[in-house]
Scaffold this motif. Structure first.
Motif, PDB file in Angstrom:
ATOM      1  N   GLY A  31       0.832  -1.197   0.000  1.00 29.09           N
ATOM      2  CA  GLY A  31       0.000   0.000   0.000  1.00 29.09           C
ATOM      3  C   GLY A  31       0.864   1.242   0.000  1.00 29.09           C
ATOM      4  O   GLY A  31       1.877   1.311  -0.678  1.00 29.09           O
ATOM      5  N   GLU A  32       0.501   2.212   0.803  1.00 30.36           N
ATOM      6  CA  GLU A  32       1.218   3.491   0.849  1.00 30.36           C
ATOM      7  C   GLU A  32       2.370   3.505   1.852  1.00 30.36           C
ATOM      8  O   GLU A  32       2.978   4.540   2.074  1.00 30.36           O
ATOM      9  CB  GLU A  32       0.232   4.626   1.185  1.00 30.36           C
ATOM     10  CG  GLU A  32      -0.848   4.819   0.130  1.00 30.36           C
ATOM     11  CD  GLU A  32      -0.290   5.155  -1.255  1.00 30.36           C
ATOM     12  OE1 GLU A  32       0.711   5.893  -1.338  1.00 30.36           O
ATOM     13  OE2 GLU A  32      -0.845   4.655  -2.246  1.00 30.36           O
ATOM     14  N   ARG A  33       2.666   2.365   2.437  1.00 39.06           N
ATOM     15  CA  ARG A  33       3.756   2.281   3.415  1.00 39.06           C
ATOM     16  C   ARG A  33       5.073   2.719   2.778  1.00 39.06           C
ATOM     17  O   ARG A  33       5.420   2.296   1.683  1.00 39.06           O
ATOM     18  CB  ARG A  33       3.878   0.846   3.917  1.00 39.06           C
ATOM     19  CG  ARG A  33       4.975   0.650   4.914  1.00 39.06           C
ATOM     20  CD  ARG A  33       4.984  -0.773   5.412  1.00 39.06           C
ATOM     21  NE  ARG A  33       6.087  -0.951   6.345  1.00 39.06           N
ATOM     22  CZ  ARG A  33       6.368  -2.097   6.908  1.00 39.06           C
ATOM     23  NH1 ARG A  33       5.626  -3.161   6.650  1.00 39.06           N
ATOM     24  NH2 ARG A  33       7.378  -2.201   7.736  1.00 39.06           N
ATOM     25  N   LYS A  34       5.793   3.548   3.471  1.00 40.90           N
ATOM     26  CA  LYS A  34       7.087   4.033   2.995  1.00 40.90           C
ATOM     27  C   LYS A  34       8.187   3.080   3.455  1.00 40.90           C
ATOM     28  O   LYS A  34       8.221   2.680   4.620  1.00 40.90           O
ATOM     29  CB  LYS A  34       7.381   5.437   3.534  1.00 40.90           C
ATOM     30  CG  LYS A  34       6.342   6.467   3.142  1.00 40.90           C
ATOM     31  CD  LYS A  34       6.394   6.764   1.665  1.00 40.90           C
ATOM     32  CE  LYS A  34       5.394   7.858   1.321  1.00 40.90           C
ATOM     33  NZ  LYS A  34       4.914   7.769  -0.031  1.00 40.90           N
ATOM     34  N   ILE A  35       9.055   2.734   2.523  1.00 40.42           N
ATOM     35  CA  ILE A  35      10.193   1.884   2.869  1.00 40.42           C
ATOM     36  C   ILE A  35      11.472   2.520   2.319  1.00 40.42           C
ATOM     37  O   ILE A  35      11.419   3.450   1.512  1.00 40.42           O
ATOM     38  CB  ILE A  35      10.032   0.439   2.346  1.00 40.42           C
ATOM     39  CG1 ILE A  35       9.958   0.401   0.812  1.00 40.42           C
ATOM     40  CG2 ILE A  35       8.832  -0.235   2.983  1.00 40.42           C
ATOM     41  CD1 ILE A  35      10.017  -0.999   0.229  1.00 40.42           C
ATOM     42  N   GLY A  36      12.592   1.983   2.746  1.00 36.15           N
ATOM     43  CA  GLY A  36      13.897   2.514   2.351  1.00 36.15           C
ATOM     44  C   GLY A  36      14.309   2.133   0.948  1.00 36.15           C
ATOM     45  O   GLY A  36      13.477   1.915   0.071  1.00 36.15           O
ATOM     46  N   MET A  37      15.592   2.001   0.754  1.00 39.77           N
ATOM     47  CA  MET A  37      16.169   1.780  -0.562  1.00 39.77           C
ATOM     48  C   MET A  37      16.213   0.296  -0.935  1.00 39.77           C
ATOM     49  O   MET A  37      16.386  -0.572  -0.082  1.00 39.77           O
ATOM     50  CB  MET A  37      17.600   2.328  -0.587  1.00 39.77           C
ATOM     51  CG  MET A  37      18.219   2.266  -1.956  1.00 39.77           C
ATOM     52  SD  MET A  37      19.928   2.861  -2.103  1.00 39.77           S
ATOM     53  CE  MET A  37      20.249   3.740  -0.635  1.00 39.77           C
ATOM     54  N   LEU A  38      16.059   0.050  -2.240  1.00 40.06           N
ATOM     55  CA  LEU A  38      16.204  -1.280  -2.813  1.00 40.06           C
ATOM     56  C   LEU A  38      17.299  -1.187  -3.866  1.00 40.06           C
ATOM     57  O   LEU A  38      17.243  -0.332  -4.753  1.00 40.06           O
ATOM     58  CB  LEU A  38      14.892  -1.749  -3.436  1.00 40.06           C
ATOM     59  CG  LEU A  38      14.911  -3.109  -4.116  1.00 40.06           C
ATOM     60  CD1 LEU A  38      15.230  -4.216  -3.116  1.00 40.06           C
ATOM     61  CD2 LEU A  38      13.563  -3.385  -4.775  1.00 40.06           C
ATOM     62  N   ASN A  39      18.304  -2.046  -3.748  1.00 34.61           N
ATOM     63  CA  ASN A  39      19.410  -2.068  -4.701  1.00 34.61           C
ATOM     64  C   ASN A  39      19.209  -3.193  -5.709  1.00 34.61           C
ATOM     65  O   ASN A  39      18.924  -4.328  -5.312  1.00 34.61           O
ATOM     66  CB  ASN A  39      20.744  -2.291  -3.980  1.00 34.61           C
ATOM     67  CG  ASN A  39      21.095  -1.148  -3.076  1.00 34.61           C
ATOM     68  OD1 ASN A  39      21.002   0.007  -3.450  1.00 34.61           O
ATOM     69  ND2 ASN A  39      21.512  -1.471  -1.855  1.00 34.61           N
ATOM     70  N   LEU A  40      19.381  -2.863  -6.982  1.00 36.38           N
ATOM     71  CA  LEU A  40      19.291  -3.851  -8.053  1.00 36.38           C
ATOM     72  C   LEU A  40      20.632  -3.899  -8.772  1.00 36.38           C
ATOM     73  O   LEU A  40      21.129  -2.865  -9.238  1.00 36.38           O
ATOM     74  CB  LEU A  40      18.208  -3.474  -9.060  1.00 36.38           C
ATOM     75  CG  LEU A  40      16.795  -3.277  -8.525  1.00 36.38           C
ATOM     76  CD1 LEU A  40      15.877  -2.797  -9.633  1.00 36.38           C
ATOM     77  CD2 LEU A  40      16.266  -4.561  -7.926  1.00 36.38           C
ATOM     78  N   ILE A  75      18.226   0.204   3.996  1.00 39.81           N
ATOM     79  CA  ILE A  75      18.265  -0.574   2.755  1.00 39.81           C
ATOM     80  C   ILE A  75      17.447  -1.828   3.016  1.00 39.81           C
ATOM     81  O   ILE A  75      17.816  -2.658   3.852  1.00 39.81           O
ATOM     82  CB  ILE A  75      19.709  -0.932   2.354  1.00 39.81           C
ATOM     83  CG1 ILE A  75      20.513   0.345   2.098  1.00 39.81           C
ATOM     84  CG2 ILE A  75      19.705  -1.838   1.121  1.00 39.81           C
ATOM     85  CD1 ILE A  75      21.981   0.117   1.822  1.00 39.81           C
ATOM     86  N   VAL A  76      16.320  -1.969   2.326  1.00 39.52           N
ATOM     87  CA  VAL A  76      15.421  -3.089   2.594  1.00 39.52           C
ATOM     88  C   VAL A  76      15.897  -4.371   1.943  1.00 39.52           C
ATOM     89  O   VAL A  76      15.563  -5.461   2.392  1.00 39.52           O
ATOM     90  CB  VAL A  76      13.960  -2.782   2.186  1.00 39.52           C
ATOM     91  CG1 VAL A  76      13.415  -1.622   2.979  1.00 39.52           C
ATOM     92  CG2 VAL A  76      13.835  -2.525   0.703  1.00 39.52           C
ATOM     93  N   GLY A  77      16.693  -4.243   0.874  1.00 39.12           N
ATOM     94  CA  GLY A  77      17.178  -5.451   0.234  1.00 39.12           C
ATOM     95  C   GLY A  77      18.030  -5.192  -0.979  1.00 39.12           C
ATOM     96  O   GLY A  77      18.097  -4.077  -1.498  1.00 39.12           O
TER      97      GLY A  77
END
Length: 142
Positions: A31-40, A75-77
């Motif tokens: 949903g609208e939950r804010k999360i940190g960075m995702l690295n690809l 960093i979430v993942g």
């Protein structure tokens, strides 16, 4: 959410399309939950094999590796995808390179968000069902 993309190959990828798909999957899940960075990280079989050996003790290349650090973390993942493996698999499954890439990308994002293959009688069918659903919604239908 910030998405960091690094392509260490000569293969061209549509970074804006990749970011768009990731953002849609995350929004559908959280949903609208804010999360940190995702690295690809987009790389080749040699590098993903090395990462797979170091972290999973499997001395073989794979299509995607996902590392989940927690939705509350800065960093979430990290998601590592072998574009070399994607090219090979695309032919095996009768997909274009882009179709296979986006399908595997969605799978990696679902793992970072906490979905696993374990603990289901149907050997992870839930994650594959979600993957197919999001692919249809966010790739095929746009």
């Amino acid at each position: 959410m910030e998405i960091q993309i690094q392509n260490k190959t000569s293969k061209k990828i549509e970074e804006s399309r990749i970011s768009n798909i990731v953002e849609k999957v995350v929004k559908a899940e959280l949903g609208e939950r804010k999360i940190g960075m995702l690295n690809l990280l987009f790389t080749d079989d040699s590098e993903i094999r090395s990462i797979n050996k170091e972290f999973r003790h499997r001395d073989e290349p794979t299509d995607v590796l996902s590392f989940q650090y927690g939705l509350e973390e800065e960093i979430v993942g990290d998601i590592v995808i072998s574009l070399e493996r994607i090219s090979e698999q695309a032919g095996e499954f009768g997909n274009s390179f882009e179709e296979e890439l986006y399908y595997i990308l969605i799978h990696g994002v679902l793992h970072v968000l906490g979905h696993t293959h374990e603990g289901y009688d149907d050997e992870g069918e839930e994650i594959f069902s979600l993957q197919r659903n999001y692919y249809k919604r966010f790739v095929e239908e746009g």
